[in-house]
Design a protein around this motif. Structure first.
Motif, short mmCIF file in Angstrom:
data_model
loop_
_atom_site.label_atom_id
_atom_site.label_comp_id
_atom_site.label_asym_id
_atom_site.label_seq_id
_atom_site.Cartn_x
_atom_site.Cartn_y
_atom_site.Cartn_z
N UNK A 155 -0.53 14.12 2.35
CA UNK A 155 -0.86 14.86 1.14
C UNK A 155 -1.28 13.87 0.05
N UNK A 156 -2.53 13.91 -0.39
CA UNK A 156 -2.97 12.94 -1.40
C UNK A 156 -2.23 13.08 -2.73
N UNK A 183 -8.40 8.79 1.98
CA UNK A 183 -7.91 8.50 3.33
C UNK A 183 -6.73 9.38 3.71
N UNK A 184 -5.93 9.79 2.72
CA UNK A 184 -4.69 10.51 3.00
C UNK A 184 -4.87 11.73 3.89
N UNK A 220 0.84 -1.19 0.00
CA UNK A 220 0.00 0.00 0.00
C UNK A 220 0.87 1.24 0.00
N UNK A 221 0.68 2.09 -0.98
CA UNK A 221 1.38 3.37 -1.00
C UNK A 221 0.96 4.23 0.20
N UNK A 222 -0.33 4.13 0.54
CA UNK A 222 -0.84 4.91 1.67
C UNK A 222 -0.17 4.50 2.97
#
Length: 871
Positions: free
Chosen positions: A583-584, A576-577, A177-179
């Motif tokens: 920061x999205x 979610x970011x 996941x990048x998030x």
């Protein structure tokens, strides 16, 4: 049945877009409720004639991990997929074949538009922050919630758990996941699934020079051995067709498997049965016959390998550790004769001798291993033995000859990709908890002392026992409180697809929070707390690429807008970011359309002389402006519009063309000028480096040469007293093949595939008769790890003492009885730490008996998993 009832039935059994709903409703002259309860009051009723547009064939995605990656087309009219077909863009021929899909790909519309699509975010009725009634996971009711509520709850739980327990308390089970990486990381996971024990063995023994020749070269072989392979099922598309061309050209086919599988039935000139996890013993028995009859290619072994005999050991090693003397029993007093091997592997002695004679005296021969024999507890030993015995024949580096591991969408193919897409342009966001290691599939850095990640085989134990094996660091503590598994589309069904499913359910019920995304209520989604509905590739903006075999690349168009409230994962993580203080735009600095267009701009194809690459696509400034993306105009092989319309670019082939690939040809021609990337520059039959590398994982050990070690829950484990051959409580072995009904676990919800391809247990007539079992009887299969019920298929196509049950069925527990009714193999296969962290699925023992409870109804009659029924 009335017209309105016809409409209601149709709307219940499919998913429609708003436009197509208007058309259907207008055709019947009124207003109706769309499937799933989304109701649209018609402001005006269009006439059926006005609503009906032209039906157009569109290239669509077939995106699953089936080993095929084929061309797929949908006939689309007003947003409704009327039917599907596969490749018919040019006449079919062996040299330039159509890229035909299988029953799974042709069922995609039933998956995308099925009534069991997840339509909106949901939470468990008895969930609350901190877990709520955790014991109800998998059995709870579901409550529809808004996206804002779902995102707020997910973000709040992630922040609470991170603040309370740290980032290592958030597990990423067989996903990334990048998030989460931007959020400080999470507890990652690593190991090997599909390839079994092959990755580290081939890297060290061959320097990763292990591949097959290209498909044209199969036709030049006099003998083709497929070991553990079933390409007709596990490699959809053209691999089986390619093998037929080799057979038509005169190749003899020998197939080595416990069952006479669907590939062996039409292909095999000879089927050689072997018990699961005993392939190494069979290979050693063959080596003994070859050595004692002086059949090995000694010139090849002397020049191109290291460690075969005492005279060719690596400098500084103990000469007594060579392979030849082990096989002859020079030092351990146990000659690995065909008789010795037969007692273990079940292959008749004369068959072993004949098999050895054939491979030793036939040139050119192509000897191919699939991954299945290496998905075992002693998988590294099999890989060592397979390569060693193959090299003993000298079939390396010339036309029609190869000793290789060849599987999945590369089955029957070899060499570099002739055409490929470009990159998306997104820069990786590394997981800070990986310690700089490439953690994940095929993890190869066991001496790294900084990573925090759990082996696939230990996911559930790590949650339940608060500790995990950290390779050279030994066992260290952990405190996993949450699972985050939000990823594109579907698949990645870890709870269903990792060994020890019952232990996995217990682990899920211990956690404080589980969030999962999916398109349907898979096993992993069913046991979650919050489920987020995601889009399929048929709904992705613009479309995208899919890679198949090395000779072609596929494109798919967007067919429909996102259905119901489904959203893609990038949207979810960008929402979610900010809730997590991120920061999205740093996560995804440009949208999916630009990412896909970067792939189009970067796509390349081999030049016609095979010596370089060139741009695949001609893209004009008008194209860039029309799609609203950035980039530079370019000239290429084909125009963008033509590629997007056709959905496939395939490199035409011909025998002996410029794209001919023969593995290790340069090494065979001049080993001094073209050394392998191994410690000796040669193929390494003896490798202390490999033995130490596997030991560094901390799970099990191997010798520097191929040896046979009885694995736990292998053939020897079916006996309570092996020396006297007294059978124990689990006297049978299980192997877990693929099934045309599914791609791993994907498609197991499709009723039509369930009906066409039953999930049944193959059992030999001798074993069935001893238990009073007949075909279609409901039987109970028990292992040391769990129990399932299924129907029996009594057939001589499986060798005595072995049963087969195909992998991927969705767990359907009878909680009162503790029995899985679906026949999920991972209920039977226990999680065990071995080798390089491979899943030892084909090392499993069991007992079978006639079930005394109610007969099991056919699973195609089961209701689909529709979590919220609308009034």
């Amino acid at each position: 049945m009335s017209e309105r009832n016809v409409l209601t039935k149709a709307l219940t059994e499919t998913v429609l877009t708003r436009r197509s709903f208007l058309k259907w409703s207008a055709a019947l002259g009124g207003t109706a409720a769309l499937a799933g309860g989304l109701k649209y009051g018609l402001q005006a009723v269009e006439s059926a004639a006005e609503a009906a547009g032209e039906a157009v064939w569109q290239p669509v995605a077939c995106w699953h991990n089936c080993g095929g990656r084929c061309a797929n087309y949908a006939l689309v009219q007003d947003g409704v997929v009327i039917r599907q077909k596969t490749d018919d863009l040019h006449p079919d021929s062996p040299d330039y074949p159509q890229q035909r899909g299988c029953s799974r790909g042709r069922s995609q519309r039933r998956q995308v538009f099925g009534p069991d699509r997840l339509k909106y975010p949901m939470k468990r009725a008895h969930w609350a922050p901190g877990g709520g009634q955790r014991e109800l996971r998998g059995a709870d009711e579901w409550v529809r919630i808004s996206w804002d509520e779902a995102l707020d709850l997910v973000a709040a739980e992630l922040k609470r758990i991170k603040d309370s327990y740290g980032n290592a308390s958030i597990l990423l089970p067989r996903t990334s996941s990048r998030l989460i990486n931007a959020f400080g990381g999470g507890m990652d996971s690593w190991g090997v699934t599909s390839e079994g024990a092959w990755p580290q063995v081939r890297a060290i023994m061959t320097g990763n020079n292990y591949g097959a020749n290209d498909r044209m070269q199969f036709r030049k072989a006099k003998l083709v051995v497929l070991w553990g392979a079933n390409p007709a099922v596990s490699s959809g598309g053209n691999p089986a067709y390619n093998h037929f061309q080799a057979k038509k050209a005169g190749a003899k086919y020998i197939i080595v498997t416990p069952e006479l599988n669907h590939s062996a039935m039409p292909l095999a000139d000879e089927w050689i049965p072997v018990r699961p996890s005993t392939d190494t013993a069979l290979l050693l028995g063959m080596a003994h016959y070859m050595i004692t009859n002086n059949l090995q290619d000694q010139d090849f072994l002397d020049k191109y390998t290291s460690g075969f005999d005492a005279y060719h050991m690596p400098p500084g090693s103990d000469y007594s550790g060579n392979f030849r003397d082990y096989v002859l029993g020079t030092y351990d007093g146990v000659p690995k004769t065909p008789e010795w091997a037969s007692a273990i592997c079940g292959t008749p002695v004369e068959t072993i001798r004949s098999f050895a004679q054939q491979i030793a005296t036939t040139k050119p021969m192509t000897m191919v291993s699939s991954s299945a024999p290496a998905r075992t507890a002693n998988g590294e030993e099999f890989c060592q033995a397979f390569l060693t015995v193959g090299w003993m024949t000298g079939n390396v580096g010339f036309e029609g000859a190869a000793i290789c591991h060849n599987y999945h969408n590369g089955a029957s193919y070899g060499g570099p990709a002739l055409v490929r897409s470009g990159g998306s342009g997104l820069k990786a966001i590394p997981n800070p908890m990986a310690g700089g290691a490439a953690v994940g599939y095929g993890f190869s850095e066991p001496t790294n002392t900084k990573f925090q990640a759990v082996a696939y085989e230990e996911l559930w134990d790590a949650i339940l026992n608060n500790q995990y094996h950290a390779t050279v660091r030994g066992v260290i503590p952990c405190d996993i409180r949450a699972i985050y598994r939000v990823q594109e589309g579907n698949g990645g069904n870890a709870l269903n697809q990792a060994s020890g499913a019952l232990k996995g359910i217990a682990a899920y019920r211990k956690l404080e929070f589980v969030v999962v995304s999916d398109i349907v209520l898979s096993t992993t989604a069913k046991y979650a707390d919050i489920v987020l509905p995601t889009t399929t590739p048929w709904e992705h903006d613009l479309g995208g690429f899919s890679s198949g075999n090395p000779e072609m690349v596929l494109w798919y168009n967007q067919i429909t807008e996102p259905l119901f409230e489904a959203r893609d994962v990038q949207w979810i993580e960008k929402q979610l970011a900010p809730r997590l203080g991120l920061d999205p735009e740093a996560l995804y600095p440009f949208d999916r359309k630009q990412q896909v267009f970067n792939q189009l701009l970067g796509a390349t194809v081999a030049t016609r002389d095979g010596k370089a690459t060139e741009k695949l696509l001609t893209i004009t400034a008008e194209d860039l402006a029309g799609y609203g993306v950035t980039g530079e105009a370019q000239d290429g092989r084909v125009h963008l519009a033509d590629f997007l319309a056709s959905g496939v670019y395939q490199v035409p082939r011909a025998p002996d063309d410029a794209f001919t690939y023969i593995a290790a040809r340069g090494f065979r021609k001049d080993p001094a000028a073209n050394p392998l990337k191994t410690a000796t520059g040669k193929y390494e039959i003896y490798s202390e480096q490999l033995a130490q590398h596997i030991a560094n994982y901390g799970f099990s050990t191997i010798a520097p040469i191929a040896k046979y070690t009885p694995p736990a829950e292998g053939y020897e484990g079916t006996f309570s007293d092996y020396a006297n051959r007294v059978k124990g409580d689990f006297p049978l072995q299980i192997c877990n093949p693929h099934n045309l009904r599914r791609s791993h676990s994907v498609f197991d919800n499709i009723i039509q595939l369930r009906r066409a391809f039953p999930q049944e247990v193959w059992i030999n007539p001798l074993d069935a008769q001893a238990r009073g079992i007949q075909t279609n009887d409901t039987i109970l299969v028990s292992s040391p790890h769990g129990r399932v019920i299924r129907h029996a298929l009594v057939t001589p196509r499986i060798m005595p003492g072995v049963i087969t049950l195909s992998e991927g069925a969705w767990v359907q527990m009878d909680e009162a009885l503790g029995i899985d009714r679906a026949g999920c193999t991972n209920v039977l296969c226990g999680a065990r730490l071995v080798g390089q962290g491979q899943e030892p699925w084909n090392t499993c023992i069991a007992q079978v008996e006639k079930y005394t409870g109610p007969a099991l109804e056919a699973d195609y009659t089961w209701p689909q998993r529709i979590p919220i029924k609308e009034a």
